[in-house]
Enzyme design. Structure first.
Site, PDB file in Angstrom:
ATOM      1  N   ARG A   1      -5.550   0.351   8.626  1.00  0.00           N
ATOM      2  CA  ARG A   1      -4.130  -0.011   8.570  1.00  0.00           C
ATOM      3  C   ARG A   1      -3.445   0.431   9.863  1.00  0.00           C
ATOM      4  O   ARG A   1      -3.773   1.494  10.403  1.00  0.00           O
ATOM      5  CB  ARG A   1      -3.454   0.668   7.380  1.00  0.00           C
TER       6      ARG A   1
ATOM      7  N   GLY B   1      -4.509  -4.348  -3.774  1.00  0.00           N
ATOM      8  CA  GLY B   1      -5.502  -3.318  -4.076  1.00  0.00           C
ATOM      9  C   GLY B   1      -4.722  -2.073  -4.455  1.00  0.00           C
ATOM     10  O   GLY B   1      -4.086  -1.461  -3.602  1.00  0.00           O
ATOM     11  N   HIS B   2      -4.695  -1.744  -5.740  1.00  0.00           N
ATOM     12  CA  HIS B   2      -3.883  -0.621  -6.227  1.00  0.00           C
ATOM     13  C   HIS B   2      -4.812   0.508  -6.662  1.00  0.00           C
ATOM     14  O   HIS B   2      -5.582   0.353  -7.608  1.00  0.00           O
ATOM     15  CB  HIS B   2      -2.991  -1.095  -7.393  1.00  0.00           C
TER      16      HIS B   2
ATOM     17  N   ASN C   1      -5.074 -10.251  -3.623  1.00  0.00           N
ATOM     18  CA  ASN C   1      -4.780  -9.674  -2.306  1.00  0.00           C
ATOM     19  C   ASN C   1      -4.346  -8.215  -2.485  1.00  0.00           C
ATOM     20  O   ASN C   1      -4.438  -7.408  -1.572  1.00  0.00           O
ATOM     21  CB  ASN C   1      -3.699 -10.487  -1.561  1.00  0.00           C
TER      22      ASN C   1
ATOM     23  N   LYS D   1       1.791   2.001  -5.196  1.00  0.00           N
ATOM     24  CA  LYS D   1       2.302   1.429  -6.456  1.00  0.00           C
ATOM     25  C   LYS D   1       1.364   1.722  -7.626  1.00  0.00           C
ATOM     26  O   LYS D   1       1.810   2.059  -8.717  1.00  0.00           O
ATOM     27  CB  LYS D   1       2.496  -0.093  -6.298  1.00  0.00           C
TER      28      LYS D   1
ATOM     29  N   GLN E   1       2.013  -6.106  -3.193  1.00  0.00           N
ATOM     30  CA  GLN E   1       2.431  -6.206  -1.793  1.00  0.00           C
ATOM     31  C   GLN E   1       3.691  -5.352  -1.581  1.00  0.00           C
ATOM     32  O   GLN E   1       3.866  -4.376  -2.277  1.00  0.00           O
ATOM     33  CB  GLN E   1       2.674  -7.665  -1.372  1.00  0.00           C
TER      34      GLN E   1
ATOM     35  N   SER F   1       3.806  12.255   1.229  1.00  0.00           N
ATOM     36  CA  SER F   1       4.551  13.232   2.026  1.00  0.00           C
ATOM     37  C   SER F   1       3.590  14.248   2.632  1.00  0.00           C
ATOM     38  O   SER F   1       3.786  14.722   3.770  1.00  0.00           O
ATOM     39  CB  SER F   1       5.556  13.974   1.143  1.00  0.00           C
ATOM     40  N   ASP F   2       2.525  14.580   1.881  1.00  0.00           N
ATOM     41  CA  ASP F   2       1.552  15.589   2.317  1.00  0.00           C
ATOM     42  C   ASP F   2       0.849  15.197   3.617  1.00  0.00           C
ATOM     43  O   ASP F   2       0.362  16.061   4.344  1.00  0.00           O
ATOM     44  CB  ASP F   2       0.491  15.802   1.219  1.00  0.00           C
TER      45      ASP F   2
ATOM     46  N   ASP G   1       0.809  -1.223   0.000  1.00  0.00           N
ATOM     47  CA  ASP G   1       0.000   0.000   0.000  1.00  0.00           C
ATOM     48  C   ASP G   1       0.838   1.267   0.000  1.00  0.00           C
ATOM     49  O   ASP G   1       0.419   2.309   0.508  1.00  0.00           O
ATOM     50  CB  ASP G   1      -0.971   0.011   1.208  1.00  0.00           C
TER      51      ASP G   1
ATOM     52  N   THR H   1       3.264 -12.611   2.704  1.00  0.00           N
ATOM     53  CA  THR H   1       2.422 -13.211   1.675  1.00  0.00           C
ATOM     54  C   THR H   1       3.189 -14.405   1.093  1.00  0.00           C
ATOM     55  O   THR H   1       4.290 -14.724   1.555  1.00  0.00           O
ATOM     56  CB  THR H   1       1.985 -12.173   0.624  1.00  0.00           C
TER      57      THR H   1
ATOM     58  N   VAL I   1       2.649  14.103  -3.686  1.00  0.00           N
ATOM     59  CA  VAL I   1       2.103  15.017  -2.673  1.00  0.00           C
ATOM     60  C   VAL I   1       0.577  14.974  -2.610  1.00  0.00           C
ATOM     61  O   VAL I   1      -0.054  15.860  -2.046  1.00  0.00           O
ATOM     62  CB  VAL I   1       2.598  16.465  -2.918  1.00  0.00           C
TER      63      VAL I   1
END
Ligand code: GDP
Ligand code: IMO
Ligand code: MG
Length: 426
Positions: free
Chosen positions: A309, A43-44, A41, A19, A228, A336-337, A16, A243, A416
């Site tokens: 998470r 989630g993009h 598994n 990517k 992953q 970063s934001d 997460d 995984t 950002v």
């Protein structure tokens, strides 16, 4: 990008990292995007034109004009999830049949794999992995156990016999587990599964290793998309809380049939802090207000399961380890934001276990360590509107320079915000 070499994007933490966004941003420079491991598994998330989309099995280049997307041999496919995903992409006006290729050697996740995943997790109780319950572990176990079903098998006359033999074996295994609740209706899912495998036959099933090598020879620019993160790698992650595939750059070779000499740039992505979903060691995890703030501002809820998470500060010990293991050539810093409002930002520079100070990532993933932190003053300026490195606040530039000095790798891209446009390329 070097001619006749393939570039890779992969996550350096526990998944997460962003990517999906980065692959979508980089895709215009490539003709082919290929997934090499993992399955649904993943989630993009992609955000563009005021809309967002979550991909699970389809490579994140699918929305860009003229890009071919390959699901490589190293991936495990749940036909129901893949078909549903394709329908949703088609609903956005993308002609997926013209731009998606599937490896004959990719393995299929069977409904009984999902059941086995649920049975195993339930039996483990408190020590469960916290899997996504998509059947990933059992499907890869059948692959390495030489008992898997592959996409190419769908074209064999005896496919239903192959399926039934495996299903029976799985059912015997399921009887060994204590009673557990199946989180889906088996009969219903199996029916959908068979409908989905029929529907998927309209896509080309190919010898993707031959295709990939041929187009590489022809100088076609290719981007491999990891799923992953490096700390979830089956060999080098925080085992057993990992995984079931090789998420590192080495996985590109076996997952696509590409020789090591043909791997070019390795883009390593990391968040400016850390997150993890599921169980397992997480040395810099925060249980205080700062952790809650990271989760709220960063919308840290799973793209696949919706689970909150776990959040914590950036971990330089772990990051240096994964930069080393992947041979990262370019770093990409995400989210970063999310740190904009913090007065003080911390980074773990070492771990302490009793009196022992460790600067390298330990065998057990740092199960019992306490982090040693270095503190940075926050920049207290919104970054999301900035598009040039020169415009970044000095305090943020110092944070970037510190990470570069520690890892020895340049941060090439700074993200950002979630949108495609909220990206600063140096
Ligand atoms: P992936 O699995 O690595 O593709 O990452 P996910 O999509 O699961 O999670 C990343 C989340 O962060 C998604 O909701 C993205 O839309 C979001 N995101 C990506 N980059 C940024 C960023 O720079 N800033 C913020 N605030 N959100 C981001
Ligand atoms: P992307 O590609 C974050 C985690 C699960 C669990 C462990 C094993 O979106 O970064 P599995 O279902 O693979 O057997 O679960 O791995 N996990 C992920 N965490 N992002 C992912 O994918 C993940 N895929 C698996 O939460 O801890
Ligand atoms: Mg994700």
């Amino acid at each position: 990008m070097e001619k006749n070499k393939l570039d890779v994007v992969l996550g350096l933490q526990w998944g997460d990292e962003g990517k999906g966004k980065v692959v979508d941003v980089l895709t215009p420079s490539y003709k082919v995007v290929a997934r090499f491991q993992g399955g649904p598994n993943a989630g993009h998330s992609l955000v563009f034109d005021g809309d967002s989309f979550v991909l699970h099995t389809v490579p994140s280049g699918i929305f860009r004009e003229g890009t071919v997307n390959v699901i490589g041999n190293g991936v495990v496919i749940d036909p129901v999830i893949l078909l549903d995903e394709i329908s949703q992409i088609e609903a956005r006006g993308v002609d997926v049949s013209k731009k998606l290729l599937i490896s004959k050697r990719a393995h299929l996740i069977m409904p009984t794999h999902r059941a086995l995943d649920a049975a195993s997790e339930s039996a483990m109780g408190k020590s469960k992995i916290g899997s996504t319950l998509k059947g990933i572990g059992p499907a890869y176990a059948d692959k390495t156990g030489r008992n898997g079903l592959r996409v190419g098998d769908l074209l064999q006359d005896n496919f239903s016999d192959l399926y039934e033999a495996r299903k029976q074996r799985h059912q015997q295994l399921l009887q060994q587990y204590p009673p557990f609740e199946l989180p889906f209706s088996f009969e219903e899912y199996e029916k959908q599964w068979f409908q989905a495998v029929e529907a998927l036959k309209r896509f080309p099933f190919i010898d993707s290793e031959v295709y990939m090598n041929q187009i590489l020879d022809a100088g076609t620019p290719i981007l491999a998309e990891g799923a992953q993160g490096s700390l979830l790698d089956i060999d080098f992650g925080t085992y057993p809380y990992v995984t079931s595939s090789n998420t590192l750059s080495a996985g590109v070779c076996t997952g696509l049939g590409i020789a090591p000499s043909r791997v070019g740039k390795v883009y390593g992505i990391f968040k400016a802090y850390c997150t993890r979903v599921g169980s397992g060691p997480f040395p810099t995890e925060l249980f205080d207000e700062d952790g809650e703030k990271l989760r709220a501002i960063g919308h840290e809820y799973g793209a696949t399961t919706g689970r909150p998470r776990r959040t914590g500060w950036l971990d330089m010990v772990a990051l240096k380890y994964t930069v080393m293991m992947n041979g990262v050539t370019d770093l990409i810093m995400m989210k970063s934001d999310v740190l904009d409002g913090f007065d003080t930002i911390k980074v773990a520079v070492a771990y302490k276990e009793g009196d022992r100070v460790m600067e390298s990532f330990p065998y057990d993933g740092g199960k019992n360590v306490t982090p040693v932190y270095k503190e940075f003053p926050g920049w207290k300026t919104p970054l999301s509107g900035l598009r040039r490195y020169e415009d970044f606040p000095e305090a943020f530039k110092k944070y970037i320079a510190y990470i570069e000095a520690e890892t020895g790798v340049r941060i090439k891209i700074v993200s950002v915000g979630p949108d495609r446009e909220a990206t600063v390329v140096r």
